[in-house]
Design an enzyme around this catalytic site. Structure first.
Site, PDB file in Angstrom:
ATOM      1  N   ARG A  80       0.749  -1.247   0.031  1.00  0.00           N
ATOM      2  CA  ARG A  80       0.014   0.042  -0.001  1.00  0.00           C
ATOM      3  C   ARG A  80       0.862   1.167  -0.088  1.00  0.00           C
ATOM      4  O   ARG A  80       2.088   1.176   0.537  1.00  0.00           O
ATOM      5  CB  ARG A  80      -0.801  -0.057   1.350  1.00  0.00           C
ATOM      6  N   TYR A 208      -1.656  -3.500  -6.801  1.00  0.00           N
ATOM      7  CA  TYR A 208      -1.394  -4.151  -5.471  1.00  0.00           C
ATOM      8  C   TYR A 208      -2.447  -4.185  -4.621  1.00  0.00           C
ATOM      9  O   TYR A 208      -2.837  -3.086  -3.913  1.00  0.00           O
ATOM     10  CB  TYR A 208      -0.011  -3.695  -4.942  1.00  0.00           C
ATOM     11  N   LYS A 217      -9.614  -2.486   1.749  1.00  0.00           N
ATOM     12  CA  LYS A 217      -9.205  -1.316   2.385  1.00  0.00           C
ATOM     13  C   LYS A 217     -10.121   0.117   2.157  1.00  0.00           C
ATOM     14  O   LYS A 217     -10.540   0.796   2.970  1.00  0.00           O
ATOM     15  CB  LYS A 217      -7.715  -1.062   2.533  1.00  0.00           C
ATOM     16  N   HIS A 237     -10.461  -2.456  11.358  1.00  0.00           N
ATOM     17  CA  HIS A 237      -9.393  -3.262  10.912  1.00  0.00           C
ATOM     18  C   HIS A 237      -9.011  -4.287  12.138  1.00  0.00           C
ATOM     19  O   HIS A 237      -8.122  -4.314  12.605  1.00  0.00           O
ATOM     20  CB  HIS A 237      -8.155  -2.342  10.724  1.00  0.00           C
ATOM     21  N   SER A 259      -1.306  -3.653  10.331  1.00  0.00           N
ATOM     22  CA  SER A 259      -0.815  -4.311   9.077  1.00  0.00           C
ATOM     23  C   SER A 259       0.490  -5.216   9.496  1.00  0.00           C
ATOM     24  O   SER A 259       1.330  -4.303  10.246  1.00  0.00           O
ATOM     25  CB  SER A 259      -0.780  -3.425   8.027  1.00  0.00           C
ATOM     26  N   CYS A 261       0.699  -7.356  11.712  1.00  0.00           N
ATOM     27  CA  CYS A 261       1.182  -7.404  13.160  1.00  0.00           C
ATOM     28  C   CYS A 261       0.406  -8.651  13.925  1.00  0.00           C
ATOM     29  O   CYS A 261       0.106  -8.725  15.360  1.00  0.00           O
ATOM     30  CB  CYS A 261       0.739  -6.330  13.811  1.00  0.00           C
ATOM     31  N   ASP A 288      -9.091  -9.885   8.797  1.00  0.00           N
ATOM     32  CA  ASP A 288      -8.707  -8.544   8.430  1.00  0.00           C
ATOM     33  C   ASP A 288      -9.597  -7.436   8.655  1.00  0.00           C
ATOM     34  O   ASP A 288      -9.229  -6.212   9.218  1.00  0.00           O
ATOM     35  CB  ASP A 288      -8.259  -8.413   7.135  1.00  0.00           C
ATOM     36  N   ARG A 378       2.283 -12.298  -0.604  1.00  0.00           N
ATOM     37  CA  ARG A 378       1.215 -12.685   0.208  1.00  0.00           C
ATOM     38  C   ARG A 378       0.402 -13.808  -0.879  1.00  0.00           C
ATOM     39  O   ARG A 378       0.809 -14.151  -1.832  1.00  0.00           O
ATOM     40  CB  ARG A 378       0.162 -11.311  -0.255  1.00  0.00           C
TER      41      ARG A 378
END
Ligand code: GTP
Ligand code: SPV
Ligand code: MN
Length: 591
Positions: A80, A208, A217, A237, A259, A261, A288, A378
């Site tokens: 991002r 991406y 998001k 989130h 993110s 974590c 998420d 990912r």
């Protein structure tokens, strides 16, 4: 390839506003073909074969990873881009100091100049999708227009995409408009802009993840948080998991970590053997994003608006996350991972004894070039393939939450777990969150920053108003979840993690469930209720003396400095900050 064979008949939708918008976009972007996506298996296969033909995708070892593919994104397009992400509201203050801002007029002008003629020679895909179970009153729909087949394939795994979503959109007559083009993949010509008041998104120049899969998001957090504020709910989130106790009760918990974590890992946790023997089990609802609203009984009910996982590959192994490893054994798209000699995906921390032959660029792997897999590589996969996926994920009413957990990467100061005194204190704990930055966004990694509720990059409006919205839930109900803060990332004097994490995080979840049920101890401190080592089940863990001392310690001087820094941060929100939050912060700072 026969593209018209897949497109719907000449009248692709009964909804005039949708048809007109698609026509306008086509007039602006000038694609060679327009394809309305129905979400079918056949359509997916055609997309994949197109991408295999043009090199966007590469087939992986069919014997070990059936139906799976590798995509290598442009090396300058791997995360991002927060500095290029804007919230465009008429008033700058409504976006707040937590967002980059542009006026809607300027935002549209800038984006439309980029979109002009950008799809010449390309197919324009029209992708209707539903965020949340298709029959859920909490779900919301959108349509993404994109010129990237990779985005369409990912949207099919990540959302309820296609005919059923289009039907709901036609019934409701409203939807979030998302316009996306990969453009030239030029970082100088890349922007992700949100127009919350128009329920629309324009994204250009990146293919991406969170930049391009607009349901995720952009819609489910930035636009949805704005809608949620107006309509009295929350778009967060957060992962959602269910903890089934030996008595057969299931408690649902949502957790907000920034993110990279630990959300996916906690959502798919497998309890240690001693717990499993007693009958503990963890169910995955989401990894998420969480949408929640008060139900008739005053409890918060949560749905996972997504239908798949876009998870961090590095560090995922049968040791750390066996459920994820089982989930991604087939029908998975891997992005920016490395490859072994026999064409299997590979990343740092995958375990086993295989080795990378090619790095994420496709070059022969040489450690001098850095890691083999990109740190933000990912996997994209349908949630249905996850062995712990909860049947309750499809419940249109959502699941009732017993607890909300905040957390971040805090190498020092912050103990393993503590509990908020009440909702207002919980909101302050969320608002005060800090964490070290990760590879999920471009920029420096490992820098401490404030990331309230893990929403710094994702809140579609002023954080001051957002904190007020959070506080307002206490006016409506006294049946809200209890609030906790955890830290799996505390480091010892030698720089290594003091807490084993992963499956052993079950021990912290157990303490939380016991607290909710009123049968676990803790001591009162200014930051909240703090367990002592003996209050948690640490049986079978070889924790060092330093770990036992540090993980359960309240460092008064350290917290005094932390509270000073929190106060400075909150002051950035000026008049918009709820006064009660600042006075609570001051009251605690003086203790
Ligand atoms: P996003 O998808 O970016 O929102 O990330 P996420 O919050 O889902 O993070 P994820 O679970 O993918 O974890 C990111 C990284 O943190 C991985 O490299 C994990 O191995 C690591 N990690 C996750 N849980 C733990 C834990 O309990 N302890 C430690 N030390 N590392 C963890
Ligand atoms: C995150 O960065 O929080 C992610 C990955 O979950 S992305 O979809 O790129 O936002
Ligand atoms: Mn995330």
């Amino acid at each position: 390839m026969n593209q018209t064979a897949l497109a719907s008949p000449t009248q692709p939708t009964t909804l005039d506003s949708l048809r007109q918008w698609v026509e306008q976009v086509a007039a602006l972007t000038q694609p060679d073909a327009v394809q309305w996506c129905d979400g079918s298996e056949a359509e997916y296969e055609v997309l994949i074969s197109r991408m295999l033909a043009d090199g966007t995708m590469q087939k992986l070892n069919e014997a070990t990873h059936p139906g799976s593919y590798l995509h290598r994104s442009d090396p300058d397009d791997v995360a991002r881009v927060e500095h290029l992400t804007f919230v465009c509201t008429p008033k700058r203050d409504d976006a707040g100091p937590n967002n980059h801002w542009m006026s809607p007029v300027d935002g549209h002008a800038q984006m439309d100049a980029l979109f002009k003629g950008c799809m010449r020679g390309r197919t324009m895909y029209v992708v209707p999708y539903c965020m949340g179970p298709i029959d859920s009153p909490l779900a919301r729909c959108g349509v993404e227009i994109t010129d990237s087949a990779y985005v369409v394939a990912n949207m099919r795994l990540m959302t309820r995409m296609g005919a059923a979503a289009l039907e709901r959109i036609e019934r409701e007559g409203s939807f979030v408009k998302g316009l996306h083009s990969i453009g030239e993949l030029d970082p100088q010509r890349r922007f992700i802009m949100h127009f919350p008041e128009e329920l629309s998104i324009k994204s250009y120049g990146s293919g991406y993840g969170g930049n391009a899969l607009l349901g995720k998001k952009c819609h489910a957090l930035r636009i949805a948080s704005h809608q949620a504020r107006k309509e009295g709910w929350l778009a967060e989130h957060m992962l959602i998991l269910g903890i089934e106790t030996p008595e057969g009760e299931t408690h649902y918990v949502a957790a907000a970590f920034p993110s990279a974590c630990g959300k996916t890992n906690l959502a798919m946790l497998i309890p240690p053997e001693a717990y499993r023997e007693k009958g503990w089990k963890v169910w995955t609802v989401g990894d998420d994003i969480c949408w929640m609203r008060p139900g008739q009984d005053g409890r918060l009910y949560a749905i996972n608006p997504e239908a798949g996982f876009f998870g961090v590959a590095p560090g995922t192994s049968t040791e750390s996350n066996p459920n994820a490893m089982a989930t991604i054994q087939k029908n998975t798209i891997f992005t920016n991972v490395a490859l072994t000699a026999d064409n299997q995906p590979w990343w740092e921390g995958i375990g086993g004894d295989s080795h990378p032959l090619l790095d994420w660029h496709g070059r022969v792997f040489d450690p001098a070039n850095g890691p083999a897999a990109h740190p933000n590589s990912r996997f994209t996969v349908s949630a249905k393939q996850c062995p712990s996926y909860s049947p309750e994920s499809e419940n249109p009413q959502g699941v009732p939450l017993s607890a909300i957990i905040f957390g971040g990467r805090r190498p020092s100061l912050v103990p393993l777990v503590f509990e908020a005194r009440d909702w207002e204190h919980g909101v302050l704990i969320g608002a005060s969150m800090g964490s070290e930055t990760t590879a999920a966004a471009t920029g420096a990694v490992g820098v401490m920053r404030r990331d309230p509720m893990a929403m710094k990059p994702f809140c579609g409006y002023n954080f001051g108003d957002y904190f007020r919205h959070w506080l307002s839930f206490a006016d409506e109900t006294d049946n809200l979840p209890r609030v906790y803060h955890v830290n799996w990332f505390r480091k010892g004097s030698d720089g290594s993690f003091l807490w084993p994490g992963f499956g052993d995080n079950m021990r912290v979840l157990e303490w939380i469930i016991n607290r909710v049920n009123g049968d676990a101890s803790a001591i009162a401190t200014p930051i909240g209720s703090l367990p002592q080592a003996e209050d948690l089940n640490l049986n079978g863990l070889a924790l060092s003396e330093e770990a036992v001392k540090t993980l359960f310690d309240f460092d008064r001087e350290g917290w005094a400095r932390e509270f000073e820094s929190i106060g400075e941060y909150l002051d950035e929100y000026g008049d918009r900050l709820p006064a009660e939050l600042r006075s609570l912060q001051q009251a605690i700072a003086e203790q």
